[in-house]
Design an enzyme around this catalytic site. Structure first.
Site, PDB file in Angstrom:
ATOM      1  N   SER A   1       0.850  -1.194   0.000  1.00 21.86           N
ATOM      2  CA  SER A   1       0.000   0.000   0.000  1.00 21.86           C
ATOM      3  C   SER A   1       0.881   1.238   0.000  1.00 21.86           C
ATOM      4  O   SER A   1       2.110   1.143   0.104  1.00 21.86           O
ATOM      5  CB  SER A   1      -0.888   0.010   1.246  1.00 21.86           C
ATOM      6  OG  SER A   1      -0.090   0.319   2.382  1.00 21.86           O
ATOM      7  N   LYS A   2       0.226   2.386  -0.077  1.00 23.43           N
ATOM      8  CA  LYS A   2       0.954   3.661  -0.180  1.00 23.43           C
ATOM      9  C   LYS A   2       1.970   3.833   0.942  1.00 23.43           C
ATOM     10  O   LYS A   2       3.016   4.419   0.742  1.00 23.43           O
ATOM     11  CB  LYS A   2      -0.037   4.830  -0.131  1.00 23.43           C
ATOM     12  CG  LYS A   2      -0.698   5.076  -1.463  1.00 23.43           C
ATOM     13  CD  LYS A   2      -1.126   6.528  -1.593  1.00 23.43           C
ATOM     14  CE  LYS A   2      -1.790   6.764  -2.930  1.00 23.43           C
ATOM     15  NZ  LYS A   2      -3.240   6.901  -2.821  1.00 23.43           N
ATOM     16  N   ARG A   3       1.639   3.293   2.107  1.00 25.36           N
ATOM     17  CA  ARG A   3       2.547   3.543   3.224  1.00 25.36           C
ATOM     18  C   ARG A   3       3.885   2.831   3.039  1.00 25.36           C
ATOM     19  O   ARG A   3       4.858   3.163   3.714  1.00 25.36           O
ATOM     20  CB  ARG A   3       1.813   3.211   4.525  1.00 25.36           C
ATOM     21  CG  ARG A   3       2.177   2.021   5.251  1.00 25.36           C
ATOM     22  CD  ARG A   3       1.132   1.674   6.293  1.00 25.36           C
ATOM     23  NE  ARG A   3       0.701   0.305   6.067  1.00 25.36           N
ATOM     24  CZ  ARG A   3       1.439  -0.739   6.369  1.00 25.36           C
ATOM     25  NH1 ARG A   3       2.623  -0.588   6.902  1.00 25.36           N
ATOM     26  NH2 ARG A   3       1.001  -1.960   6.134  1.00 25.36           N
ATOM     27  N   HIS A   4       3.957   1.872   2.132  1.00 25.14           N
ATOM     28  CA  HIS A   4       5.251   1.249   1.836  1.00 25.14           C
ATOM     29  C   HIS A   4       6.098   2.105   0.894  1.00 25.14           C
ATOM     30  O   HIS A   4       7.257   1.794   0.645  1.00 25.14           O
ATOM     31  CB  HIS A   4       5.061  -0.140   1.196  1.00 25.14           C
ATOM     32  CG  HIS A   4       4.472  -1.151   2.118  1.00 25.14           C
ATOM     33  ND1 HIS A   4       3.184  -1.605   1.999  1.00 25.14           N
ATOM     34  CD2 HIS A   4       4.985  -1.774   3.205  1.00 25.14           C
ATOM     35  CE1 HIS A   4       2.940  -2.480   2.964  1.00 25.14           C
ATOM     36  NE2 HIS A   4       4.007  -2.592   3.705  1.00 25.14           N
ATOM     37  N   GLY A   5       5.509   3.179   0.370  1.00 25.85           N
ATOM     38  CA  GLY A   5       6.237   4.055  -0.562  1.00 25.85           C
ATOM     39  C   GLY A   5       6.470   3.352  -1.897  1.00 25.85           C
ATOM     40  O   GLY A   5       6.108   2.195  -2.066  1.00 25.85           O
TER      41      GLY A   5
END
Ligand code: GLU
Length: 468
Positions: free
Chosen positions: A240-244
């Site tokens: 997800s986005k939080r993994h960059g």
């Protein structure tokens, strides 16, 4: 049979890293069999599809060097053909018009909820006489799906996956405004494009049951399937986005080479013994759908960097110069002239064993193009003690007397000086590095001096010499 694969992205954003891997697997499988790899842009969702996203996807594929055969197909442009197939299904008695209003369907669902039944269309127009159709209602067209038996997917990765047909309702093929549904469009396109193997994310597995029902209704032979487990983040959670860094473009901007990404994405979910470094030629020779792993794979950034370091070392100097050039020019805010490019090209071999990304290479190479006097980083400034500055002034005089400006000759001068002064080589070489590069890490300093040339080297030393 000629193998035909396809990559079918929805243009709602950049080329996702998972999409890049799907494209790679399809491309490799086609290449392995001497077949074709087609590209279809699934742009039927008009509200969410953008031309910018189409361009980003094409750019990403080109950067990964995954060439597709022929023109990219637009799914939206084929909507008339999709509707035509639905008409054929009506004629064959495999589909029917459903006049149920939204309110009616809502009431049906409420009742199902109250009775704790699964929420499914109950087939109320399936066998009803069309003469009962209410006036002024545009019907949807639904598949007359089998109500008994089962639908079975024989998947190259997931094995046999089956569902009881009684659990699937009669899906909509054509909406009341005449537009085709996604599930229908995919089947018609894959069939018309002659696709023999569908390789895609396992988030599509449940769609496959319904797509198979459409194939069966039309009497078409379905393709073979391989549903690939999704990619997870380093922590094992769904990506997800939080993994960059979700887009292929982010990896390009971080200075990864396309061959690194191909090798990395290949290993992410596919293996050949314990081989880690797999060239694209080897990958084509070895690739098979049955060797795709069944569990989700995790991103591992350090591993990706190590692989990139390998491919940077392997990269031919001229190509590496071209690849790093945009990174350097962006940092400098200007284009390099011919002489500077030449300087860069000559410096490349010195950098190769030292960097993991093109960004590191560009950072390291900036000193080549820096304007005098150089800005020194803190560590470099720390090297330039008064004694060191005095040493450099002596060295500069000896360098100036050299008739031959080579790394070996320069090294000879420094070694002699260090020996006479009773100093370790590093004690003399480190301040020299600081003076020439403004930093304490660089390619071998004598090579650096050779590449910079006599007058620039002497001038840079002069800038920090004892007189200053
Ligand atoms: N358009 C779908 C997606 O981007 C892929 C559909 C397919 O491969 O069948 O997820």
């Amino acid at each position: 049979m000629t193998v035909v694969t396809r990559f079918a992205p929805s243009p709602t954003g950049f080329l996702h890293i998972g999409g890049g891997r799907t494209a790679l697997f399809n491309w490799l499988f086609a290449k392995h069999h001497g077949g074709k790899f087609l590209l279809r842009i699934e742009d039927t969702d008009r509200a969410r599809s953008t031309q910018a996203a189409v361009d980003a996807i094409l750019d990403g594929l080109k950067w990964l060097e995954l060439e597709w055969d022929g023109e990219a197909v637009s799914q939206f442009a084929r909507k008339d053909r999709h509707a035509e197939v639905v008409r054929q299904m009506l004629e064959r008695g495999q589909a029917y018009r459903c006049y149920a209003t939204p309110e009616e369907l809502e009431a049906m669902r409420e009742e199902q909820k109250a009775k704790k039944l699964p929420l499914r269309y109950d087939g109320r127009w399936r066998d009803r006489d069309p003469s009962e159709a209410p006036a002024g209602v545009n019907p949807v067209i639904r598949l007359k799906a089998p109500q008994t038996g089962e639908t079975v997917i024989r998947d190259h990765v997931q094995g046999e996956v089956r569902v009881q047909n009684a659990e699937l309702d009669d899906m909509i093929l054509l909406r009341s405004d005449g537009t085709p549904t996604y599930l229908l469009a995919v089947v018609v396109d894959d069939y018309d494009m002659g696709v023999t193997h569908v390789v895609r994310g396992d988030d599509h597995l449940t769609n496959t049951f319904r797509q198979l029902q459409i194939y069966h209704a039309m009497g078409w032979t379905p393709p073979e399937y391989a549903h690939v487990p999704l990619i997870h983040g380093p922590d094992g959670a769904k990506l997800s986005k939080r993994h960059g860094a979700l887009g292929i473009d982010a990896y390009r901007d971080m200075g990864f080479l396309p061959e690194t990404m191909r090798n990395y994405l290949l290993r992410l979910g596919w293996g050949h013994g314990d081989a880690e470094i797999i060239s694209t030629e080897q990958a084509i020779a070895w690739f098979s759908l049955d060797a795709i792993g069944r569990s989700p794979s995790r991103l591992d950034f350090p591993k990706m960097e190590n692989l990139n370091a390998h491919y940077i070392r392997e990269c031919e100097d001229t190509r590496l110069t071209t690849l790093v050039l945009p990174f350097i020019e962006k940092k400098l805010g200007r284009a390099l002239d011919g002489g500077e490019r030449d300087l860069l090209h000559r410096a490349i071999p010195g950098f190769k064993p030292r960097v993991k990304t093109l960004v590191e290479l560009a950072d390291g190479a900036m000193f080549l193009f820096a304007k005098r006097p150089l800005t020194l980083d803190d560590k470099a400034a720390g090297q330039l003690t008064p004694e060191a500055r005095a040493q450099l002034t002596v060295l500069a005089a000896r360098f100036g007397a050299l008739s031959e400006w080579t790394a070996a000759a320069l090294e000879g001068v420094v070694r002699d000086y260090a020996e006479q002064a009773g100093l370790k080589l590093g004690k003399v070489a480190q301040p020299l590095r600081a003076a020439l590069t403004g930093s304490t890490v660089s390619p071998p300093i004598f090579e650096v001096a050779e590449i910079l040339g006599k007058s620039e080297t002497l001038a840079r030393i002069g800038d920090v010499g004892s007189a200053n």
